[in-house]
Design an enzyme around this catalytic site. Structure first.
Site, mmCIF file in Angstrom:
data_model
loop_
_atom_site.group_PDB
_atom_site.id
_atom_site.type_symbol
_atom_site.label_atom_id
_atom_site.label_comp_id
_atom_site.label_asym_id
_atom_site.label_seq_id
_atom_site.Cartn_x
_atom_site.Cartn_y
_atom_site.Cartn_z
ATOM 1 N N TYR A 270 -36.064 -66.928 28.350
ATOM 2 C CA TYR A 270 -36.299 -67.170 27.310
ATOM 3 C C TYR A 270 -35.359 -66.220 26.122
ATOM 4 O O TYR A 270 -34.651 -66.761 24.770
ATOM 5 C CB TYR A 270 -37.224 -66.068 27.192
ATOM 6 C CG TYR A 270 -38.025 -66.261 25.649
ATOM 7 C CD1 TYR A 270 -38.873 -66.886 24.516
ATOM 8 C CD2 TYR A 270 -37.948 -64.648 25.001
ATOM 9 C CE1 TYR A 270 -39.196 -67.198 23.382
ATOM 10 C CE2 TYR A 270 -38.672 -64.521 24.058
ATOM 11 C CZ TYR A 270 -39.004 -66.068 23.106
ATOM 12 O OH TYR A 270 -38.987 -66.019 22.233
ATOM 13 N N ASP A 305 -43.417 -73.594 27.317
ATOM 14 C CA ASP A 305 -43.489 -73.583 26.076
ATOM 15 C C ASP A 305 -42.644 -73.747 25.418
ATOM 16 O O ASP A 305 -43.113 -74.835 24.442
ATOM 17 C CB ASP A 305 -45.036 -73.271 25.899
ATOM 18 C CG ASP A 305 -45.064 -71.496 25.656
ATOM 19 O OD1 ASP A 305 -44.831 -70.759 27.059
ATOM 20 O OD2 ASP A 305 -45.353 -70.763 24.600
ATOM 21 N N LYS A 377 -50.319 -71.549 33.807
ATOM 22 C CA LYS A 377 -50.533 -70.433 32.728
ATOM 23 C C LYS A 377 -50.380 -71.916 31.908
ATOM 24 O O LYS A 377 -48.912 -72.089 31.104
ATOM 25 C CB LYS A 377 -49.644 -69.332 32.074
ATOM 26 C CG LYS A 377 -50.524 -69.439 30.700
ATOM 27 C CD LYS A 377 -49.966 -68.152 30.141
ATOM 28 C CE LYS A 377 -49.778 -67.280 29.108
ATOM 29 N NZ LYS A 377 -48.442 -66.199 27.729
#
Lengths: 530, 251
Positions: A270, A305, A377
Site C-alpha cells: 500500500y 480495497d 475483511k
C-alpha cells in the site's frame, strides 16, 4: 457449517490454486531476501522503542529519532544502532537509554563500533533490553487472551468494525465507547491524513488531527483503557485497531504490541503504490512490523480495497487476488498464522453494471475459498456512493448481504453518508440497524446457497483466478533479481510506476554490513523459520 | 411556470403541485418521550414546516433521539432570482480540443495535477486525469494534445510550484477532498499565493481547483482562475482549459 464444506462451493481447480501460491512465493522470496539484507531508520528506531526509549524533546522530536540520527552521523546505520548504542551505555554512566539519547542529541556522546569483548558485552546488553520489550509484548498478549476468556468474546462473526475519527483523542474515547455500546466489536481510530508521511511518531495525547487522530503511544494507551472499561460493562472484548503503515510502520507496530492493540492495518504494498513510499523502505519495514504483529497476537488487515477505489472493480478484480496472495506469502514468512490474516477486499463494482451483485458475490466467495482459515475483511462501497444517501443505504444492505453469505470475518460498517459528511450519530445507528437486520435475516443463508455448477458465479470466480495467475506469471517474467520490484517499477499495479530507487523515505534505507546486528529481529526469529 | 413579471415561483412538490411537502431528518440530544416529539415539531415549525408530522422517532442510547419529519413548507422559491455560474465556454469533444490546441497553441498544452497538503484522496484528480476517466468520459491523459503530469497525493506546495516551473505547465489542477477545519480553503489560498510569489505578475499558469465542497463562485477570493465542484467531468475541464489558454483575451 465447516470451512471445508464452504470450500467446495466454487469448485476451484486445486492445481490452479497451487500454481497461484507457487507464483506468489516466487515473486515474494527475492523481496524477503532484500528485507533480510537491509535496514531502515524506522526499524532501528523500533529497536530502541522496544528497549524502552520513550519521550520527545522540546520540539516534539522523539528521543529515538535523536539517538538514531546521532548514531548515523558518527558511524552510519549499516551495522544497526544496537552495537554503538549499548557500547556507549557500557562506556558512559547514563541512567538509562533515554538519558543517553538526550546527551547524544546535544552532541556529548561519541559513538563507535565496539570490537572483541566489548562487542560481546554490547550485544548481550542489547539482547537483554530488547528482550524486556518483547517480554512486555508477550505479557500484553496473555492479558488479551485472559480478558477474552473472562469478559467474553464478540458474539458472532463477522465482527462489526466501526471507525471513529475526530482528530481529538478525548472526543474519540466517548464516541468509541458509544459505538461499542451500539454493537461495534472492533473500533478503528483513523489516523490523521498526514501521518503516514511523517518520519517520526508524535508523542503524547493529541487533540489536533486532520480527518483522523494521530497514532501515538499515549493515544493507544488511553483508547485501549477506555475500551477495556466498556468491554467489562458489555461482557464482550471490544477490539482496537490502528494503522501500521507509512514511514514509521515498524515503530507503530511496536507501540501497538506494547499497548495491546488487537488489529493493525498493515499492507505489503500500500505505502509504495498509494503513498509513493520507497519500495525497499516499505518491504523492509513491512517484514519487521509483521514479525512484531505475529509475536503480539495482532490480526493484520490488508488494504486490497484500495486497488478497487482507483481502478475498475470488475476489470481489476484479479489484482485484489494477486495482492491477497502476496500479502499471505509475506505474512506467513514473517510468522503470522492464518487467523491473523485479515485479507482485504471490497464491494466497489459500479451498481449500474448488470449482474453487479452476482459479480460481487463471486469475488467475495473466491477470496473466502482461497483463504479458508483467514478472517477476511470486507469493506463497504465508497467509490459509487453519491449524495443520494437513500440509494447508498440500499447499496450498503447488499454489501452486508454478501458479507453474510460468504462468511466474512470482519465487516467494516458502511455509512450512507460516505463521501458526503463525516457520519452523524444517526447515520451510524441506521448503518448498524442495516447490519443487524441482514445478519439476523440472512446470516445463515450460506447453508442453503450453492452456486450452480458451471454457472455465472463459478465461471466468474474461475476467470478471476485465471487472470490472477496470468498476472503473477507476468510478474515472474519481469527482468532482474527481484521481478516484483521491476513490476512495481514499470506500473504493473495500476497506473502507478514506483521505481525501487525513488519514493519517500529512500534516504533512510541502508544495506546491512556483514556485522549488522539487530537484537529484536534475532529474538523474534528464534524458533521461527519460514 | 414563468410569469409575465419574470418571476418564476415554485414550491416543493410531494405528490400535488403546490403542496410544499418536504421530508427532513435530524437528531436532538434528548431521550425519546412526548416532550421530545414536541421539541421536534417546534424545530420543524421554525424551519417553516407547518403543519409538520413526526413520522418516526427512535431513541439512540440514553441521550439522543432521531426524528423523521414530513410536512409542508410555507416558503416560496423564486427560480428567476437564483444565480448560477453559467458555463462561459463551449463544451468541446476530445477531437475539437486537440484541434484547437494544435492550431492555436502549436504545441502540447501541459497540465500538472496534484492533491496538495495532507489530502491523500486522489479519486478526484484521478477521475479527471487518468485515461480511465469519469462518468463515461476518458480522462485528460487520453487527449493527444495535452501533456498530463499527475503528481498524485500529498504534494507539498513548494514541490508543486517547482514542478510547474520545470514542466512549463500551462495549467495546474489541484484536487481537495478533505475539508476538515476548512483545510481545502487554506490549502488553496496557500497554493495560489505561492504561485503568485514565484512567477512574474500575470505569468502564473492557469490555476484550477476541484473538490466536492468548494463554492464555485469563490475563485477570485481563493486566488485561483476556476473552481470545479462535484460531478465535473474531464471533458468540461478540457474544454475550459482549451478556452482559457487558447483564446488570449480571457487571460
Amino acid at each position: 457449517m465447516t470451512r471445508a464444506r464452504r470450500g467446495k462451493k466454487l469448485d476451484l481447480d486445486p492445481a490452479t490454486v497451487r500454481r497461484a501460491r507457487t507464483l506468489a512465493r516466487r515473486a515474494g522470496r527475492p523481496i524477503v531476501r532484500i528485507a533480510q539484507t537491509h535496514t531502515t531508520m524506522s526499524v532501528e528506531r523500533a529497536v530502541l522503542r522496544m528497549a524502552g526509549v520513550a519521550g520527545a524533546d522540546a520540539d516534539g522530536i522523539p528521543w529515538v529519532n535523536r539517538l538514531v540520527d546521532a548514531v548515523r552521523a558518527d558511524v552510519g546505520l549499516e551495522r544497526g544502532v544496537a552495537m554503538p548504542v549499548w557500547d556507549a551505555m557500557a562506556r558512559g554512566s547514563h541512567d538509562d537509554l533515554t538519558a543517553l539519547a538526550q546527551r547524544a542529541s546535544s552532541g556529548s556522546v561519541t559513538f563507535r563500533i565496539p570490537e572483541g569483548r566489548e562487542a560481546d558485552r554490547a550485544r548481550r546488553a542489547a539482547r537483554r533490553d530488547a528482550g524486556r520489550g518483547i517480554a512486555a509484548i508477550d505479557r500484553r498478549r496473555v492479558e488479551r487472551e485472559r480478558l477474552i476468556r473472562r469478559v467474553g468474546d464478540a458474539p458472532r462473526q463477522p465482527w462489526i468494525y466501526l471507525i471513529v475519527a475526530t482528530g481529538d483523542i478525548h472526543e474519540d474515547i466517548p464516541q468509541a465507547q458509544a459505538a461499542a455500546r451500539e454493537g461495534a466489536d472492533v473500533i478503528a481510530v483513523i489516523r490523521s491524513t498526514g501521518q503516514s508521511l511523517l518520519d517520526y511518531v508524535p508523542e503524547g495525547a493529541t487533540r489536533e488531527g486532520y480527518a483522523g487522530t494521530y497514532a501515538t503511544q499515549e493515544n493507544f494507551r488511553l483508547m485501549r483503557a477506555a475500551l477495556d472499561e466498556v468491554s467489562r460493562e458489555l461482557g464482550r472484548y471490544v477490539r482496537l485497531t490502528n494503522y501500521a503503515s507509512g514511514l514509521c510502520m515498524p515503530e507503530i507496530a511496536t507501540l501497538a504490541g506494547l499497548e495491546r492493540l488487537d488489529m493493525m492495518l498493515n499492507d505489503s504494498m500500500y505505502g509504495i503504490l498509494f503513498r509513493d513510499i520507497n519500495p525497499i523502505r516499505t518491504f523492509v519495514d513491512q517484514r519487521f512490523s509483521r514479525q512484531v504483529h505475529a509475536r503480539a497476537g495482532i490480526i493484520i488487515n490488508t488494504g486490497e480495497d484500495n486497488y478497487l477505489t482507483t481502478a475498475d472493480a470488475v476489470d481489476e478484480a484479479h489484482t485484489v487476488t494477486v495482492s491477497q496472495l502476496l500479502n499471505e506469502y509475506f505474512a506467513k514468512e514473517a510468522g503470522l498464522a492464518d487467523w491473523q490474516l485479515g485479507l482485504g477486499h471490497a464491494f466497489e463494482i459500479n451498481p449500474e453494471v448488470p449482474d453487479s451483485f452476482r459479480l460481487e458475490l463471486a469475488h467475495a466467495m473466491l477470496a473466502r475459498e482461497l483463504f479458508p482459515a483467514a478472517p477476511l475483511k470486507w469493506m463497504p462501497p465508497t467509490k459509487h456512493m453519491t449524495g443520494d444517501v437513500f440509494r447508498g443505504y440500499l447499496l450498503d444492505g447488499f454489501f452486508n448481504l454478501v458479507g453474510a453469505m460468504t462468511g466474512q470475518g470482519i465487516l467494516l460498517v458502511g455509512m450512507m453518508t460516505e463521501a458526503v459528511v463525516t457520519p452523524f450519530l444517526s447515520d451510524r445507528d441506521l448503518a448498524l440497524q442495516n447490519v443487524r437486520y441482514v445478519l439476523s435475516a440472512a446470516g445463515n443463508l450460506h447453508e442453503d446457497f450453492h452456486p450452480q455448477p458451471g454457472g455465472f458465479i463459478q465461471s466468474r470466480a474461475h476467470l478471476v483466478l485465471d487472470e490472477a495467475v496470468a498476472l503473477l506469471e507476468r510478474i515472474a517474467a519481469e527482468p532482474g533479481p527481484a521481478p516484483l520490484l521491476a513490476a512495481i517499477g514499470d506500473g504493473t499495479f495500476g497506473l502507478m510506476k514506483r521505481p525501487a530507487d525513488r519514493g519517500k523515505g529512500y534516504d533512510g534505507v541502508f544495506r546491512q554490513a556483514d556485522d549488522y546486528y539487530n537484537p529484536v529481529t534475532e529474538l523474534l526469529e528464534v524458533g521461527h523459520h519460514a | 411556470m414563468r410569469e409575465m413579471t419574470g418571476k418564476q415561483i415554485v414550491r416543493p412538490y410531494g405528490d400535488t403541485t403546490g403542496d410544499g411537502m418536504v421530508q427532513v431528518s435530524f437528531t436532538l440530544p434528548i431521550g425519546h418521550d412526548k416532550r421530545a416529539e414536541g421539541a421536534a415539531l417546534q424545530l420543524a415549525r421554525k424551519m417553516g414546516i407547518d403543519p409538520a408530522m413526526v413520522v418516526h422517532a427512535k431513541q439512540m442510547g440514553p441521550h439522543f433521539t432521531f426524528f423523521v419529519v414530513y410536512g409542508s413548507v410555507s416558503h416560496l422559491v423564486d427560480v428567476s432570482a437564483v444565480q448560477v455560474l453559467e458555463r462561459e465556454y463551449p463544451l468541446l469533444s476530445a477531437k475539437e480540443v486537440n484541434v484547437a490546441v494544435k492550431t492555436r497553441l502549436r504545441r502540447k498544452l501541459v497540465v500538472l495535477g496534484a492533491c496538495i497538503g495532507t489530502d491523500a484522496h486522489t479519486v478526484g484528480i484521478d477521475a479527471i486525469l487518468n485515461i480511465k476517466g469519469f462518468a463515461g468520459e476518458k480522462g485528460l491523459e487520453y487527449y493527444r494534445e495535452l501533456k498530463v503530469v499527475n503528481l498524485g497525493a500529498q504534494v507539498l506546495v513548494p514541490e508543486l510550484v517547482a514542478r510547474a516551473r520545470a514542466e512549463k505547465a500551462d495549467a495546474v489542477l489541484v484536487s481537495q477532498v478533505v475539508t476538515q477545519r476548512d483545510a481545502h480553503l487554506q490549502n488553496t489560498r496557500e497554493m495560489s499565493a505561492a504561485f503568485r510569489e514565484s512567477y512574474p505578475a500575470g505569468r502564473t499558469p492557469l490555476l484550477v481547483v476541484g473538490g466536492p465542497r468548494f463554492d464555485e463562485h469563490a475563485a477570485r477570493e481563493l486566488g485561483v482562475d476556476r473552481i470545479f465542484g462535484r460531478g465535473t467531468t474531464p471533458r468540461e475541464v478540457a474544454s475550459y482549459l482549451t478556452h482559457a489558454l487558447t483564446t488570449k483575451e480571457t487571460r
